[in-house]
Design an enzyme around this catalytic site. Structure first.
Site, mmCIF file in Angstrom:
data_model
loop_
_atom_site.group_PDB
_atom_site.id
_atom_site.type_symbol
_atom_site.label_atom_id
_atom_site.label_comp_id
_atom_site.label_asym_id
_atom_site.label_seq_id
_atom_site.Cartn_x
_atom_site.Cartn_y
_atom_site.Cartn_z
ATOM 1 N N HIS A 45 1.353 3.969 1.879
ATOM 2 C CA HIS A 45 1.885 4.749 3.008
ATOM 3 C C HIS A 45 3.411 4.858 2.944
ATOM 4 O O HIS A 45 4.094 3.907 2.564
ATOM 5 C CB HIS A 45 1.446 4.141 4.338
ATOM 6 C CG HIS A 45 -0.006 4.402 4.648
ATOM 7 N ND1 HIS A 45 -0.736 3.645 5.527
ATOM 8 C CD2 HIS A 45 -0.862 5.346 4.168
ATOM 9 C CE1 HIS A 45 -1.980 4.115 5.584
ATOM 10 N NE2 HIS A 45 -2.081 5.148 4.760
ATOM 11 N N HIS A 100 4.192 -4.458 10.837
ATOM 12 C CA HIS A 100 4.632 -3.805 12.087
ATOM 13 C C HIS A 100 4.690 -4.768 13.271
ATOM 14 O O HIS A 100 3.925 -5.726 13.345
ATOM 15 C CB HIS A 100 3.668 -2.669 12.467
ATOM 16 C CG HIS A 100 3.650 -1.537 11.508
ATOM 17 N ND1 HIS A 100 4.479 -0.441 11.641
ATOM 18 C CD2 HIS A 100 2.911 -1.313 10.399
ATOM 19 C CE1 HIS A 100 4.242 0.407 10.647
ATOM 20 N NE2 HIS A 100 3.291 -0.097 9.880
ATOM 21 N N HIS A 114 0.854 -1.200 0.000
ATOM 22 C CA HIS A 114 0.000 0.000 0.000
ATOM 23 C C HIS A 114 0.878 1.233 0.000
ATOM 24 O O HIS A 114 2.086 1.156 0.185
ATOM 25 C CB HIS A 114 -0.993 -0.029 1.154
ATOM 26 C CG HIS A 114 -0.398 0.100 2.530
ATOM 27 N ND1 HIS A 114 0.404 -0.870 3.087
ATOM 28 C CD2 HIS A 114 -0.501 1.083 3.456
ATOM 29 C CE1 HIS A 114 0.764 -0.484 4.305
ATOM 30 N NE2 HIS A 114 0.239 0.699 4.557
ATOM 31 N N ASP A 121 -0.382 -3.928 6.196
ATOM 32 C CA ASP A 121 -1.036 -3.374 7.381
ATOM 33 C C ASP A 121 -2.502 -3.788 7.452
ATOM 34 O O ASP A 121 -3.339 -3.051 7.969
ATOM 35 C CB ASP A 121 -0.925 -1.844 7.390
ATOM 36 C CG ASP A 121 0.482 -1.359 7.699
ATOM 37 O OD1 ASP A 121 1.370 -2.198 7.940
ATOM 38 O OD2 ASP A 121 0.691 -0.134 7.703
ATOM 39 N N ASP A 151 5.749 4.798 5.077
ATOM 40 C CA ASP A 151 6.591 3.842 5.808
ATOM 41 C C ASP A 151 6.610 2.465 5.133
ATOM 42 O O ASP A 151 7.202 1.517 5.662
ATOM 43 C CB ASP A 151 6.175 3.740 7.291
ATOM 44 C CG ASP A 151 4.765 3.218 7.476
ATOM 45 O OD1 ASP A 151 3.886 3.551 6.649
ATOM 46 O OD2 ASP A 151 4.530 2.461 8.438
ATOM 47 N N HIS A 152 5.992 2.366 3.959
ATOM 48 C CA HIS A 152 6.073 1.134 3.151
ATOM 49 C C HIS A 152 6.664 1.401 1.761
ATOM 50 O O HIS A 152 6.959 0.459 1.039
ATOM 51 C CB HIS A 152 4.690 0.485 3.009
ATOM 52 C CG HIS A 152 4.142 0.007 4.327
ATOM 53 N ND1 HIS A 152 4.112 -1.314 4.692
ATOM 54 C CD2 HIS A 152 3.662 0.713 5.389
ATOM 55 C CE1 HIS A 152 3.617 -1.412 5.926
ATOM 56 N NE2 HIS A 152 3.333 -0.207 6.365
ATOM 57 N N HIS A 197 -7.538 -0.573 5.286
ATOM 58 C CA HIS A 197 -6.495 0.305 5.853
ATOM 59 C C HIS A 197 -6.234 1.437 4.866
ATOM 60 O O HIS A 197 -6.287 2.605 5.210
ATOM 61 C CB HIS A 197 -5.250 -0.524 6.120
ATOM 62 C CG HIS A 197 -4.089 0.267 6.631
ATOM 63 N ND1 HIS A 197 -4.071 0.870 7.862
ATOM 64 C CD2 HIS A 197 -2.889 0.566 6.055
ATOM 65 C CE1 HIS A 197 -2.918 1.502 8.032
ATOM 66 N NE2 HIS A 197 -2.177 1.323 6.946
#
Ligand SMILES: [Fe+2]
Length: 256
Positions: free
Chosen positions: A59, A172, A57, A134, A61-62, A115
């Site tokens: 985001h 995570h 996805h 996530d 942090d990915h 998400h």
């Protein structure tokens, strides 16, 4: 089929990076790319060359590592078609029902929105491994940010239907906080109490609590247990649709 090597490593504050490697075909994929430096260090430690990034996805942090890693390695970036415009460097947009080879391994794409609106998961059926980003966590699930409870519940049901022994890698390390919350939803669940204790023991010595598997999650993850009568009763939602019970559990976790 050649063996698939899987290497999980912590990065950023609480993300996991994962590399998968098919030695016979000499291909290596990074599942998401939270941090280019951390991914490169993990590659260098094993002498693996990056050939693919499989994005779950959009985001940051990915995906923050996508462009620097692509610039340095020329890797192919595969990611969710429904949010392709937000995936840096994407080469191959994919969606539910797509299958593609990774070396000699078969990868199936599952749409798991909720998400984010276009979140996907990658399932390697013959290897018994799924990368769920996530969407699902150990004893938890992702926040429902771009979708709604009904959509997220459908996505989780798709993952619940995978073979129980499927190894599940998540984005995570949220397991300890998830366990504390899970115990407020189902304190009488002995398997959950035991898992919470094991989680504390692993974290006390800095060990990861992931990967998990579908069977363990079905027994201990309150977000997958909307059908359990004791949970429905505790929430005062007996007999309501499962997605509503899931939604109430998610709301309570958001407030916890
Ligand atoms: Fe995310």
């Amino acid at each position: 089929m050649a063996k698939l090597d899987v290497h999980q490593f912590p990065c950023l504050s609480d993300n996991y990076g994962v590399l998968i490697h098919d030695a016979e075909q000499d291909v290596t994929a990074s599942i998401d790319a939270p941090d280019a430096k951390a991914v490169e260090a993990a590659l260098a430690a094993r002498g693996w060359k990056l050939t693919h990034i499989l994005t779950t996805h959009h985001h940051a942090d990915h995906t923050a590592g996508n462009l620097p890693l692509k610039a340095r390695t020329g890797c192919t970036i595969i990611g969710p078609r429904a949010e392709a415009a937000k995936i840096p460097g994407i080469d191959r947009p994919v969606a539910d029902g797509y299958r593609f080879p990774f070396g000699s391994h078969d990868v199936a794409v599952l749409d798991t929105p909720g998400h984010t609106a276009g979140h996907i998961s990658y399932w390697l059926p013959a290897d018994g491994i799924a990368f769920v980003g996530d969407t699902l966590f150990a004893m938890g699930c992702g926040r429902v940010i771009e979708g709604n409870a009904q959509m997220m519940w459908q996505s989780l049901q798709k993952l619940m239907a995978l073979p129980q022994e499927t190894l599940v890698y998540c984005g995570h390390e949220y397991t300890q906080a998830n366990a504390r919350f899970a115990l407020t939803v189902e304190p009488e669940n002995a398997a959950l109490r035991q898992r919470a204790k094991q989680t504390d023991e692993l974290r006390a010595v800095g060990k990861p609590t992931l990967p998990t598997n579908i069977g363990i999650e079905l027994k201990t993850n309150p977000f997958l247990r909307a059908s359990v009568a004791a949970i429905q009763k505790r929430l005062g939602l007996e007999g309501k649709p499962e997605w509503q019970i899931f939604g109430e559990i998610r709301e309570r976790k958001n407030r916890s």
